[in-house]
Write a protein that holds these residues in place. Structure first.
Motif, short mmCIF file in Angstrom:
data_model
loop_
_atom_site.label_atom_id
_atom_site.label_comp_id
_atom_site.label_asym_id
_atom_site.label_seq_id
_atom_site.Cartn_x
_atom_site.Cartn_y
_atom_site.Cartn_z
N CYS A 95 -31.47 34.98 4.25
CA CYS A 95 -31.70 34.51 2.89
C CYS A 95 -30.41 33.87 2.39
O CYS A 95 -29.32 34.42 2.60
N VAL A 96 -30.52 32.71 1.74
CA VAL A 96 -29.36 32.01 1.20
C VAL A 96 -29.27 32.28 -0.30
O VAL A 96 -30.27 32.17 -1.02
N LYS A 97 -28.07 32.64 -0.75
CA LYS A 97 -27.85 32.87 -2.17
C LYS A 97 -26.62 32.08 -2.63
O LYS A 97 -25.71 31.84 -1.84
N TYR A 98 -26.62 31.70 -3.91
CA TYR A 98 -25.47 31.05 -4.52
C TYR A 98 -24.84 32.02 -5.53
O TYR A 98 -25.54 32.69 -6.28
N SER A 99 -23.52 32.05 -5.54
CA SER A 99 -22.82 32.89 -6.51
C SER A 99 -21.60 32.15 -7.04
O SER A 99 -20.88 31.50 -6.27
N ARG A 103 -17.65 38.59 -4.59
CA ARG A 103 -18.20 39.94 -4.44
C ARG A 103 -17.18 40.81 -3.70
O ARG A 103 -16.38 40.32 -2.91
N GLU A 146 -23.86 31.96 0.22
CA GLU A 146 -23.90 33.19 1.01
C GLU A 146 -25.13 33.22 1.91
O GLU A 146 -26.21 32.72 1.55
N TRP A 148 -27.45 36.07 3.87
CA TRP A 148 -27.74 37.50 3.88
C TRP A 148 -28.80 37.83 4.92
O TRP A 148 -29.80 37.13 5.04
N ASP A 151 -29.93 43.26 3.24
CA ASP A 151 -28.88 43.67 2.31
C ASP A 151 -27.49 43.58 2.91
O ASP A 151 -26.52 44.11 2.37
N GLU A 189 -26.03 24.12 4.97
CA GLU A 189 -26.38 24.67 3.66
C GLU A 189 -25.54 24.03 2.56
O GLU A 189 -26.03 23.79 1.45
#
Length: 234
Positions: A95-99, A103, A146, A148, A151, A189
Motif C-alpha cells: 500500500c502506498v501512503k503520502y505523509s 514517522r 511510503e 507499506w 502494518d 511512485e
C-alpha cells in the motif's frame, strides 16, 4: 536567476569523492539567504543544484565533470513493460501512503538500510543526528512517499515539492524486500505523484556514467541531462 548564479557563493574544501574512488570532490554552495525558498530553489534546480539538509549545492570539481543533473519529464513519462511488471507486483503486495510529517519508524528503517547495503559509504554507521541533518529541511515542504506491507513500513522516498517540479532526495528501504525492485518502484511512485499534481519534472540528482550504481537514472524516459549549461535529451 534563471540565467545567472547568485552573487553570494562559497566553495568547499576538496575531499574524497563518494562515487569515483580516484577523484576529489568540491562543492559550490549557495550562501545567499534569499535563495532558500521553494521558488528560488526550483530555479536553482534548473541550474544543476541540489540540496542536502538545509544547504543548497552543486558539484564544482576542479578536474572532473562526471556529475550531470538528470530530470524526468513527468507529464509525458510512460513506464516500460518491465517497469509496469514491477509496479503490478508491488501493487499486489503493498500500500502506498503520502505523509507530510516524519514517522518514528523512519530512522530504524534507514539504519537497517545503511547497515546492510552501504557499509562502505560515508553514511555508515547510521546516526540519528546525521539522518536528521541530511533528510530534513526547514524552508521547503517535503512529501514522504511510503510503501507499506500491511502494518510494516517497507520504504520511504523523501521528495521535495515545488510549484512545477519535485526532487527525489533519498530513498531507503528494507533490504529484505529487495526482490521487489523497491528502488525502481519508489521512483515510479514519485513519477505518479508528480503527474498527479501536474508537475513538469522529477529531478533525480546526479547521473555519473562511470559509476555503475548511478546508471539506473537513465532508465526513466523521456529525460534530460544538464550538459554545458543546457538541458539535452538523454
Amino acid at each position: 536567476m534563471t540565467e545567472h548564479l547568485p552573487a553570494r557563493l562559497g566553495l568547499s574544501q576538496q575531499f574524497d569523492c563518494s562515487y569515483l574512488a580516484d577523484r576529489q570532490e568540491q562543492l559550490l554552495v549557495i550562501l545567499d539567504p534569499s535563495c532558500y525558498t521553494p521558488c528560488k530553489f526550483e530555479q536553482l534546480l534548473a541550474l544543476g543544484f541540489r540540496r542536502s539538509g538545509d544547504q543548497i549545492y552543486r558539484p564544482h570539481c576542479p578536474v572532473c565533470s562526471a556529475c550531470k543533473s538528470v530530470r524526468v519529464l513527468a507529464k509525458v513519462f510512460l513506464p516500460t513493460k518491465s517497469q509496469k511488471r514491477k509496479l503490478n507486483k508491488a501493487k499486489n503486495t503493498f500500500c502506498v501512503k503520502y505523509s507530510e510529517q516524519q514517522r518514528p519508524e523512519y530512522f530504524s528503517l534507514y539504519s537497517k538500510y545503511i547497515t546492510e547495503r552501504h557499509q562502505d559509504g560515508s553514511m555508515y554507521p547510521p546516526e540519528q543526528s546525521q539522518f536528521d541533518s541530511f533528510i530534513f529541511c526547514h524552508w521547503l515542504p517535503i512529501m514522504f512517499i511510503e510503501l507499506w506491507d500491511q502494518d510494516k513500513l517497507v520504504a520511504v522516498a523523501v521528495t521535495d515539492c515545488m510549484h512545477n517540479a519535485v526532487s527525489a532526495i533519498y530513498t531507503f528501504f528494507d533490504p529484505d524486500y529487495e526482490h521487489f525492485s523497491v528502488g525502481t518502484v519508489m521512483i515510479l511512485e514519485q513519477l505518479k505523484f508528480a503527474k498527479q499534481y501536474d508537475k513538469e519534472f522529477l529531478y533525480l540528482g546526479y547521473q555519473i556514467d562511470e559509476c555503475t550504481k548511478m546508471r539506473y537514472k537513465t532508465q526513466f524516459l523521456p529525460a534530460q541531462n544538464r550538459v554545458a549549461e543546457q538541458w539535452l535529451a538523454i
